[in-house]
Design an enzyme around this catalytic site. Structure first.
Site, short mmCIF file in Angstrom:
data_model
loop_
_atom_site.label_atom_id
_atom_site.label_comp_id
_atom_site.label_asym_id
_atom_site.label_seq_id
_atom_site.Cartn_x
_atom_site.Cartn_y
_atom_site.Cartn_z
CD GLU A 195 -8.73 4.64 -1.73
OE1 GLU A 195 -9.68 4.28 -1.03
OE2 GLU A 195 -7.71 5.17 -1.24
CG ASP A 201 -4.74 5.72 0.89
OD1 ASP A 201 -5.69 4.92 0.98
OD2 ASP A 201 -4.66 6.76 1.57
CG HIS A 212 -8.92 -1.16 4.04
ND1 HIS A 212 -8.67 -1.23 2.68
CD2 HIS A 212 -8.63 0.12 4.39
CE1 HIS A 212 -8.23 -0.07 2.25
NE2 HIS A 212 -8.21 0.78 3.26
CG ASP A 213 -11.43 2.28 3.52
OD1 ASP A 213 -11.09 2.23 4.72
OD2 ASP A 213 -10.77 2.84 2.63
CG ASP A 266 -2.29 0.45 0.98
OD1 ASP A 266 -2.44 1.52 0.36
OD2 ASP A 266 -3.24 -0.26 1.37
#
Length: 528
Positions: free
Chosen positions: A236, A185, A309-310, A97
């Site tokens: 993302e 991210d 994860h979100d 990440d």
């Protein structure tokens, strides 16, 4: 370089909740190493690790204090090196990440290189993603710094060439170690408009999403770093249309390989945003996924996902986790995995893990959830009404520990878990993964089809039964092959015409030829 990721399936690991090897209640890198055979058996090709860097953990590791160090709770750099070696030994790849829109305010840069961040004499009215203002006052400078997320996550100033060089140097360091790519991210937020202004209702997104120089920066990053390695990159990028997506991922633009879109994840919210709940209307979902399948066909590449994860657990969100959990989990997997793109599986999805319902707000750990609770309480909304929103959309739904067994704490830890385990672990866990009828084994088959069937990679996409409010049906065609995918999103039996060809896979054993689709039934036909 080959586009090896087009045949791949990605598995996202949220290290804090995956497997704890030392009994401190926090998942760690040695715990991941212990479970590599489980992942290899599933057939996934790429492991994506949520951040494992040194962090004060204000936003569970997305606030990085030192990009060159592993978080103590997760282990050491030697553990990481061993993980990378063991992953590669099994023929799998490891993606990190990359969080470079912001750092932690405890990063040495914040003190030593304040010009790496964004400062203003006067704040705007922008509201943070985590509630409150996006600006925080720092006495030493007598100025405000920008933080789109937590106030401990100051945004980096990408206009500064020294900052960009420091980021590229760090990326090279990890790639030279042998990591196989990056999930980036909120990468479409790194460029802000030069003259930041107040915004209607405090929503400044038009001034920082897909900003004026984002493509300049990503082209530079690609030229200086990414193009030198045979890796995969996924950005993302909230608030991005298919047309904007093509700018990021069209091969001739030399930026990224694929992006995450969020539109299909916003269809069960009303105009008030994430916490403003409304039921999903299947027609909206079908039209949205069709738009992306067509929009990127031969001009880009889709990321296919239901969970991360979100996001809350998909079987609780678009399926029925009470009456038809196994069937709806397999149906949702079928619907996604026969589309064009690279599928992403989030840990526990392959077991049909569900959302969690803690009675007390104190049981929740996510900063976004806690801030929202406090804000809504101040506005006079009742505890029960706020908890309904959290049960549906809270990020901790995805972050409860992985359910390995029916032993204490689901076999995740011998200690006290950092967040409570979902109490349904006694029934839902990985012990049954070898059962031929398990959700895990079904995912394993879907992953294998993608590897061996070129039509899944290359075929075009045609939506059928467009106006049906309960059926999601589509075909994939390539050369003289056709796949027809039927998914019943309801708990009612639905009759449809049986297509030509043979049944390839389905989530009911006793499927009949009349094609009366049972509740949450999925069935795929193949014609050659």
């Amino acid at each position: 370089m080959t586009e090896w990721w087009k045949k791949s399936t990605v598995y996202q690991i949220y290290p804090r909740s995956f497997m704890d090897s030392n009994g401190d209640g926090i998942g760690d890198i040695p715990g991941i190493i212990q479970k590599l055979d489980y992942l290899h058996d599933l057939g996934v090709d790429i492991l994506w690790l949520s951040p494992v860097y040194d962090s004060p953990n204000d936003d569970n590791g997305y606030d990085i204090r030192d990009y060159y160090k592993i978080m103590n709770e997760f282990g050491t750099m030697a553990d990481f090196d061993e993980l990378l070696e063991r992953v590669h030994e099994r023929g799998m790849k490891l993606v990190m990440d990359l969080v470079v829109n912001h750092t932690s305010d405890e990063h040495t840069w914040f003190k030593d290189h304040p010009d790496f961040y964004i400062w203003r004499d006067q704040p705007t009215n922008w509201r943070s993603f985590f509630s409150g203002s996006t600006w925080d006052f720092q006495k030493e400078r007598n100025q405000y710094y920008l933080h789109l997320f937590s106030k401990k996550q100051p945004d980096l100033n990408w206009e500064n060439p020294q900052l960009r060089e420091a980021v590229y140097e760090m990326m090279r360091w990890w790639l030279d170690k042998g990591v196989d790519g990056f999930r980036m991210d909120v990468i479409n937020m790194i460029s802000k408009v030069p003259n930041i202004q107040d915004a209607p209702d405090g929503d400044g997104s038009s001034q920082f999403m897909n900003g004026p120089n984002v493509h300049t920066y990503l082209k530079e990053m690609n030229k200086r770093v990414l193009s030198k390695y045979n890796i995969v990159t996924v950005g993302e990028t909230p608030g991005t249309s298919p047309k904007e997506a093509r700018d990021y991922i069209a091969s001739q633009n030399q930026e990224l390989n694929m992006i995450f879109t969020f539109e299909h994840m916003d269809l069960d919210q009303a105009s008030g945003g994430k916490w403003d709940l409304k039921p999903l209307e299947l027609i909206d979902l079908k039209e949205n996924l069709e738009k992306w399948q067509h929009g990127l066909h031969e001009e880009g590449w889709n990321s296919l996902y239901w969970n991360n994860h979100d996001q809350p657990r998909i079987v609780s969100r678009f399926g029925d986790d009470q009456n038809w959990r196994v069937e709806s989990a397999k149906m949702l997997a079928t619907c996604l995995h026969f589309m064009q793109g690279t599928p992403y599986i989030y840990q526990g999805e392959e077991l049909g893990m569900t959302n969690v319902r803690f009675d007390l707000i104190e049981a929740y750990k996510d900063i976004e959830t806690i801030n929202m609770y406090q804000e809504k309480q101040k506005a006079g909304i009742s505890h029960d009404d706020i908890m309904k929103k959290i049960y549906a959309k809270g990020r901790d739904n995805a972050r409860t520990p992985m359910q390995w067994s029916n032993e204490l704490n689901a076999g995740f830890t011998t200690g006290v878990p950092w967040i409570q385990v979902n109490p349904n672990y006694t029934n839902i866990n990985a012990l049954e993964h070898q059962d031929p009828d398990s959700i895990y084994q079904y995912y394993k088959k879907l992953i294998a089809f993608r590897k061996k069937m070129d039509i899944v990679t290359h075929g075009d996409f045609t939506l059928m039964h467009r106006e049906d409010e309960e059926l999601f049906v589509y075909t994939r065609r390539w050369n003289d092959e056709t796949l027809t995918v039927y998914c019943n999103f309801s708990n009612q039996t639905k009759s449809v015409e049986r297509p030509k060809g043979a049944k390839l896979i389905g989530n009911y054993a006793d499927h009949n030829d009349e094609l009366a689709l049972k509740p949450y039934e999925a069935v795929v036909y193949y014609q050659h």
